[in-house]
Design a protein around this motif. Structure first.
Motif, PDB file in Angstrom:
ATOM      1  N   ARG A 103      43.001  31.729 110.792  1.00  0.00           N
ATOM      2  CA  ARG A 103      43.891  31.458 111.927  1.00  0.00           C
ATOM      3  C   ARG A 103      43.520  32.325 113.121  1.00  0.00           C
ATOM      4  N   GLN A 104      43.201  33.582 112.861  1.00  0.00           N
ATOM      5  CA  GLN A 104      42.829  34.482 113.953  1.00  0.00           C
ATOM      6  C   GLN A 104      41.516  34.043 114.603  1.00  0.00           C
ATOM      7  N   ILE A 105      40.549  33.646 113.818  1.00  0.00           N
ATOM      8  CA  ILE A 105      39.273  33.177 114.353  1.00  0.00           C
ATOM      9  C   ILE A 105      39.490  31.920 115.191  1.00  0.00           C
ATOM     10  N   ALA A 106      40.297  30.988 114.673  1.00  0.00           N
ATOM     11  CA  ALA A 106      40.562  29.736 115.381  1.00  0.00           C
ATOM     12  C   ALA A 106      41.232  29.981 116.730  1.00  0.00           C
ATOM     13  N   SER A 107      42.088  30.983 116.799  1.00  0.00           N
ATOM     14  CA  SER A 107      42.808  31.253 118.048  1.00  0.00           C
ATOM     15  C   SER A 107      42.051  32.200 118.971  1.00  0.00           C
ATOM     16  N   GLY A 108      40.903  32.718 118.519  1.00  0.00           N
ATOM     17  CA  GLY A 108      40.106  33.616 119.350  1.00  0.00           C
ATOM     18  C   GLY A 108      40.528  35.067 119.272  1.00  0.00           C
ATOM     19  N   ASP A 109      41.437  35.383 118.368  1.00  0.00           N
ATOM     20  CA  ASP A 109      41.915  36.759 118.188  1.00  0.00           C
ATOM     21  C   ASP A 109      40.846  37.563 117.446  1.00  0.00           C
ATOM     22  N   GLN A 110      40.387  38.647 118.047  1.00  0.00           N
ATOM     23  CA  GLN A 110      39.331  39.471 117.447  1.00  0.00           C
ATOM     24  C   GLN A 110      39.868  40.714 116.743  1.00  0.00           C
ATOM     25  N   THR A 111      41.184  40.883 116.674  1.00  0.00           N
ATOM     26  CA  THR A 111      41.761  42.046 115.999  1.00  0.00           C
ATOM     27  C   THR A 111      42.155  41.646 114.586  1.00  0.00           C
ATOM     28  N   PHE A 112      41.247  41.827 113.667  1.00  0.00           N
ATOM     29  CA  PHE A 112      41.438  41.298 112.319  1.00  0.00           C
ATOM     30  C   PHE A 112      42.305  42.163 111.413  1.00  0.00           C
ATOM     31  N   GLY A 149      45.582  26.615 112.157  1.00  0.00           N
ATOM     32  CA  GLY A 149      45.950  26.163 113.474  1.00  0.00           C
ATOM     33  C   GLY A 149      45.663  27.211 114.531  1.00  0.00           C
ATOM     34  N   ARG A 150      45.680  26.759 115.751  1.00  0.00           N
ATOM     35  CA  ARG A 150      45.535  27.652 116.903  1.00  0.00           C
ATOM     36  C   ARG A 150      46.549  27.214 117.950  1.00  0.00           C
ATOM     37  N   PRO A 151      46.977  28.135 118.808  1.00  0.00           N
ATOM     38  CA  PRO A 151      47.947  27.769 119.843  1.00  0.00           C
ATOM     39  C   PRO A 151      47.395  26.680 120.769  1.00  0.00           C
ATOM     40  N   GLY A 170      47.009  10.481 108.358  1.00  0.00           N
ATOM     41  CA  GLY A 170      47.688   9.988 109.552  1.00  0.00           C
ATOM     42  C   GLY A 170      47.163  10.676 110.797  1.00  0.00           C
ATOM     43  N   ALA A 171      47.430  10.053 111.936  1.00  0.00           N
ATOM     44  CA  ALA A 171      46.892  10.536 113.207  1.00  0.00           C
ATOM     45  C   ALA A 171      47.398  11.932 113.573  1.00  0.00           C
ATOM     46  N   LEU A 172      48.612  12.287 113.164  1.00  0.00           N
ATOM     47  CA  LEU A 172      49.145  13.606 113.494  1.00  0.00           C
ATOM     48  C   LEU A 172      48.360  14.736 112.839  1.00  0.00           C
ATOM     49  N   ALA A 173      47.662  14.448 111.752  1.00  0.00           N
ATOM     50  CA  ALA A 173      46.905  15.474 111.039  1.00  0.00           C
ATOM     51  C   ALA A 173      45.450  15.563 111.508  1.00  0.00           C
ATOM     52  N   ARG A 174      45.047  14.725 112.458  1.00  0.00           N
ATOM     53  CA  ARG A 174      43.657  14.719 112.937  1.00  0.00           C
ATOM     54  C   ARG A 174      43.287  16.102 113.458  1.00  0.00           C
ATOM     55  N   PRO A 175      42.203  16.710 112.943  1.00  0.00           N
ATOM     56  CA  PRO A 175      41.789  18.029 113.430  1.00  0.00           C
ATOM     57  C   PRO A 175      41.310  17.966 114.877  1.00  0.00           C
ATOM     58  N   ASP A 176      41.763  18.911 115.675  1.00  0.00           N
ATOM     59  CA  ASP A 176      41.293  19.033 117.051  1.00  0.00           C
ATOM     60  C   ASP A 176      39.908  19.672 117.075  1.00  0.00           C
ATOM     61  N   ASP A 177      39.701  20.615 116.194  1.00  0.00           N
ATOM     62  CA  ASP A 177      38.414  21.295 116.060  1.00  0.00           C
ATOM     63  C   ASP A 177      37.973  21.242 114.611  1.00  0.00           C
ATOM     64  N   ILE A 178      36.689  20.971 114.406  1.00  0.00           N
ATOM     65  CA  ILE A 178      36.100  21.056 113.070  1.00  0.00           C
ATOM     66  C   ILE A 178      34.913  21.997 113.181  1.00  0.00           C
ATOM     67  N   ARG A 179      34.963  23.073 112.414  1.00  0.00           N
ATOM     68  CA  ARG A 179      33.898  24.069 112.437  1.00  0.00           C
ATOM     69  C   ARG A 179      33.211  24.081 111.078  1.00  0.00           C
ATOM     70  N   PHE A 180      31.906  23.868 111.101  1.00  0.00           N
ATOM     71  CA  PHE A 180      31.125  23.893 109.866  1.00  0.00           C
ATOM     72  C   PHE A 180      30.706  25.331 109.579  1.00  0.00           C
ATOM     73  N   THR A 181      30.793  25.719 108.326  1.00  0.00           N
ATOM     74  CA  THR A 181      30.449  27.071 107.927  1.00  0.00           C
ATOM     75  C   THR A 181      29.852  27.065 106.527  1.00  0.00           C
ATOM     76  N   GLU A 182      29.038  28.049 106.249  1.00  0.00           N
ATOM     77  CA  GLU A 182      28.416  28.161 104.922  1.00  0.00           C
ATOM     78  C   GLU A 182      29.363  28.782 103.916  1.00  0.00           C
ATOM     79  N   ALA A 183      30.308  29.599 104.384  1.00  0.00           N
ATOM     80  CA  ALA A 183      31.240  30.278 103.481  1.00  0.00           C
ATOM     81  C   ALA A 183      32.524  30.603 104.223  1.00  0.00           C
TER      82      ALA A 183
END
Length: 97
Positions: free
Chosen positions: A68-77, A1-3, A40-53
């Protein structure tokens, strides 16, 4: 998830496709519809990102914290010493899909 200002947290799905398939907008909509039908509709993804790995540890566990950090844009891993392949993290971070 992301905020998310409206929902509190938005659902983000990282999807790896098999057989060399490429993700597109039509497939994103099909996946969203499938989630609505099966869960159900509550679980519908807001963003779907395709990735190789996905970022995995040497033992094969997916590092959900990093997703989670990538999804929220946080770059401090933080600690990534257990990652099997650091290039996966770079690709996910730089991917605008």
């Amino acid at each position: 998830g992301r905020p998310d200002d409206m929902k509190g947290q938005a659902v983000v799905a990282f999807v790896t496709l098999e057989g060399g398939r490429k993700g597109d907008d039509q497939l994103r909509e099909e996946l969203r519809a499938h989630v609505v039908k099966e869960i159900g509709a509550l679980a519908r993804p807001d963003d779907i990102r395709f990735t190789e790995a996905l970022p995995k540890t040497r033992s094969g566990k997916i590092m959900r914290r990093l997703l989670r950090q990538i999804a929220s844009g946080d770059q401090t891993f933080g600690d990534t010493t257990t990652l099997e392949d650091l290039s996966v993290l770079s690709k996910l971070r730089d991917d605008d899909d």
